[in-house]
Design a protein around this motif. Structure first.
Motif, PDB file in Angstrom:
ATOM      1  N   GLN A   6       0.825  -1.203   0.000  1.00 34.82           N
ATOM      2  CA  GLN A   6       0.000   0.000   0.000  1.00 34.82           C
ATOM      3  C   GLN A   6       0.867   1.264   0.000  1.00 34.82           C
ATOM      4  OE1 GLN A   6      -3.311  -0.787   2.524  1.00 34.82           O
ATOM      5  NE2 GLN A   6      -4.245   1.204   2.227  1.00 34.82           N
ATOM      6  N   GLN A  65       0.269  -8.604  -9.119  1.00 38.47           N
ATOM      7  CA  GLN A  65      -1.037  -8.720  -9.770  1.00 38.47           C
ATOM      8  C   GLN A  65      -1.472 -10.172  -9.925  1.00 38.47           C
ATOM      9  OE1 GLN A  65      -1.133  -7.300 -13.842  1.00 38.47           O
ATOM     10  NE2 GLN A  65      -3.240  -6.543 -13.610  1.00 38.47           N
ATOM     11  N   ALA A  77      -6.811  -8.151 -10.922  1.00 39.66           N
ATOM     12  CA  ALA A  77      -6.864  -7.456  -9.636  1.00 39.66           C
ATOM     13  C   ALA A  77      -5.604  -7.747  -8.826  1.00 39.66           C
ATOM     14  CB  ALA A  77      -8.108  -7.877  -8.865  1.00 39.66           C
ATOM     15  N   PHE A  78      -5.526  -7.133  -7.665  1.00 41.07           N
ATOM     16  CA  PHE A  78      -4.407  -7.347  -6.753  1.00 41.07           C
ATOM     17  C   PHE A  78      -4.946  -7.979  -5.475  1.00 41.07           C
ATOM     18  CE2 PHE A  78      -3.226  -4.152  -9.721  1.00 41.07           C
ATOM     19  CZ  PHE A  78      -1.869  -4.318  -9.949  1.00 41.07           C
ATOM     20  N   LEU A 111      -6.313  -8.994  -2.000  1.00 46.65           N
ATOM     21  CA  LEU A 111      -6.794  -8.192  -0.871  1.00 46.65           C
ATOM     22  C   LEU A 111      -5.860  -8.282   0.328  1.00 46.65           C
ATOM     23  CD1 LEU A 111     -10.685  -8.586  -0.638  1.00 46.65           C
ATOM     24  CD2 LEU A 111      -9.367  -6.462  -0.791  1.00 46.65           C
ATOM     25  N   THR A 112      -5.124  -9.366   0.437  1.00 51.31           N
ATOM     26  CA  THR A 112      -4.212  -9.535   1.571  1.00 51.31           C
ATOM     27  C   THR A 112      -3.091  -8.505   1.579  1.00 51.31           C
ATOM     28  OG1 THR A 112      -3.009 -11.178   0.253  1.00 51.31           O
ATOM     29  CG2 THR A 112      -4.660 -12.003   1.813  1.00 51.31           C
ATOM     30  N   PHE A 157      -3.596  -5.371   1.346  1.00 47.80           N
ATOM     31  CA  PHE A 157      -4.149  -4.123   1.866  1.00 47.80           C
ATOM     32  C   PHE A 157      -4.565  -4.289   3.324  1.00 47.80           C
ATOM     33  CE2 PHE A 157      -4.886  -4.269  -2.688  1.00 47.80           C
ATOM     34  CZ  PHE A 157      -4.451  -3.030  -3.107  1.00 47.80           C
ATOM     35  N   THR A 183      -7.192  -4.198   5.556  1.00 51.19           N
ATOM     36  CA  THR A 183      -8.643  -4.163   5.494  1.00 51.19           C
ATOM     37  C   THR A 183      -9.266  -5.316   6.266  1.00 51.19           C
ATOM     38  OG1 THR A 183     -10.516  -3.935   3.975  1.00 51.19           O
ATOM     39  CG2 THR A 183      -8.842  -5.540   3.387  1.00 51.19           C
ATOM     40  N   ASP A 239     -10.898  -8.748   6.901  1.00 48.12           N
ATOM     41  CA  ASP A 239     -10.711 -10.017   6.190  1.00 48.12           C
ATOM     42  C   ASP A 239     -12.021 -10.748   5.891  1.00 48.12           C
ATOM     43  OD1 ASP A 239     -11.399 -10.963   8.685  1.00 48.12           O
ATOM     44  OD2 ASP A 239      -9.442 -11.855   9.124  1.00 48.12           O
ATOM     45  N   GLN A 263      -9.169  -2.854  -4.550  1.00 47.75           N
ATOM     46  CA  GLN A 263      -7.988  -3.681  -4.729  1.00 47.75           C
ATOM     47  C   GLN A 263      -7.421  -3.570  -6.138  1.00 47.75           C
ATOM     48  OE1 GLN A 263     -10.725  -7.299  -4.183  1.00 47.75           O
ATOM     49  NE2 GLN A 263      -8.897  -8.265  -5.072  1.00 47.75           N
ATOM     50  N   ASN A 320     -15.618   3.726  -3.151  1.00 45.06           N
ATOM     51  CA  ASN A 320     -15.202   2.829  -4.223  1.00 45.06           C
ATOM     52  C   ASN A 320     -15.494   3.414  -5.597  1.00 45.06           C
ATOM     53  OD1 ASN A 320     -14.160  -0.096  -3.588  1.00 45.06           O
ATOM     54  ND2 ASN A 320     -15.518   0.455  -1.892  1.00 45.06           N
ATOM     55  N   PHE A 348      -8.363   1.967   4.235  1.00 49.77           N
ATOM     56  CA  PHE A 348      -8.468   1.363   2.898  1.00 49.77           C
ATOM     57  C   PHE A 348      -9.814   1.732   2.309  1.00 49.77           C
ATOM     58  CE2 PHE A 348      -9.199  -2.707   0.364  1.00 49.77           C
ATOM     59  CZ  PHE A 348      -8.528  -2.227  -0.748  1.00 49.77           C
TER      60      PHE A 348
END
Length: 331
Positions: free
Chosen positions: A63, A95, A100-101, A103-104, A106, A108, A110, A118, A181, A235
């Motif tokens: 991040q 990536q 997408a990337f 989520l872990t 970031f 945020t 779980d 993301q 978002n 986030f």
């Protein structure tokens, strides 16, 4: 220059920052990159203390790497610089195959299996340094657009197969979507040369403009973050504040018309805040007033140019009452 008075331009050109002066030449005076004065400023910004501090930064996590990339792009650096190219590849190395990337990467909750941020947050940073059309970035854009709700907004995310909740401060009037978002997705889309004026981008603007609050205290929040004056915490709450300068920047990049009634009211309000010499004052960090002035002047100029070209558009959204709730910290 109707939306950027001469006295304001000359005051901006007297600033100590070569990065700011280079952007004034390019974005307010249409000076080409091969102009000797622009070339000199572009070279000097590489040795400016602000740039050197950023280039020497070693981000602690993904991040922070993404934010650093965005901040370097804000100063005018791109992938031609070795450090920027290194960060660009480091971000894309994370990536997923679907674009997408994880989520872990970031900070945020779980419980979520998907959050549009993301992709949108890394994409904005990549696009800021000229990588929007990299095929890997294009995959992320396609993934991001696929996450839209039927009304064109973006959800908070998915929890156990259901859309996540939207607290009051992130609501979009008349929409089930999440403002944070949707705004983040728009921030990525408008930096892509082929997607800035696309239907997803225009629809996002139309939805965001339904919130007609005048949060003067939040003006310039994004500028503060780009200069490291405010921590980019959280986030999902990354866009908790409704920064009108940032909203106008995003909207103007889609080619919206100043004749749109909501844009007209917003620009009238912002022009009313302009002070002596055509400069705006930053409500929290007075030394960032000239960067805020640059942002607003460029946005206003884009609006006028879109109208003059004859290809501007006006939104369809109804004008709805809205009252925001308190924003939690760090979510």
């Amino acid at each position: 220059m109707e939306t950027a008075p001469d006295d304001a331009v000359w005051l901006l050109l007297g600033d100590r920052s070569p990065a700011l002066r280079a952007r004034v030449l390019a974005e307010l005076l249409d000076v080409p990159e091969d102009d000797p004065e622009y070339a000199d400023l572009a070279a000097r910004r590489l040795t400016d203390a602000d740039t050197l501090d950023l280039l020497a930064t070693r981000p602690a996590d993904f991040q922070e790497s993404v934010l650093l990339l965005a901040r370097l792009g804000h100063l005018g650096l791109d992938r031609s610089h070795p450090r920027v190219a290194e960060l660009h590849e480091r971000v894309l190395a994370e990536q997923r195959a679907d674009g997408a990337f994880p989520l872990t990467l970031f900070r945020t909750d779980d419980r979520y299996s998907m959050i549009p941020l993301q992709a949108s947050i890394p994409l904005r940073a990549l696009a800021a340094v000229g990588a929007a059309t990299d095929p890997r970035a294009e995959r992320a854009y396609d993934w991001l657009v696929d996450q839209r709700l039927p009304d064109g907004s973006w959800p908070t995310g998915m929890v156990a197969g259901q859309p996540g909740g939207v607290p009051a401060y992130r609501r979009l009037p008349g929409s089930p979507g999440c403002r944070a978002n949707t705004q983040a997705a728009l921030a990525a889309l408008v930096l892509h040369p082929g997607r800035a004026g696309s239907e997803p981008a225009r629809r996002a603007v139309d939805l965001l403009l339904r919130r007609e609050t005048r949060d003067e205290w939040a003006l310039g929040t994004e500028i503060s973050r780009m200069h490291g004056r405010e921590r980019a915490a959280g986030f999902i709450s990354h866009h908790a504040r409704f920064d009108l300068a940032f909203v106008l920047d995003l909207a103007s990049r889609t080619g919206i018309s100043p004749a749109d009634a909501r844009i007209g009211d917003l620009t009238a309000f912002l022009r009313g805040l302009r002070g002596a010499g055509g400069l705006w004052e930053h409500p929290s960090h007075p030394d960032l007033g000239r960067w805020l002035t640059l942002s607003l002047s460029v946005s206003l100029r884009r609006l006028d140019r879109a109208l003059a070209r004859g290809d501007s558009w006006a939104g369809e959204g109804p004008r709805l009452a809205f009252r925001s709730g308190a924003a939690p910290a760090g979510v």
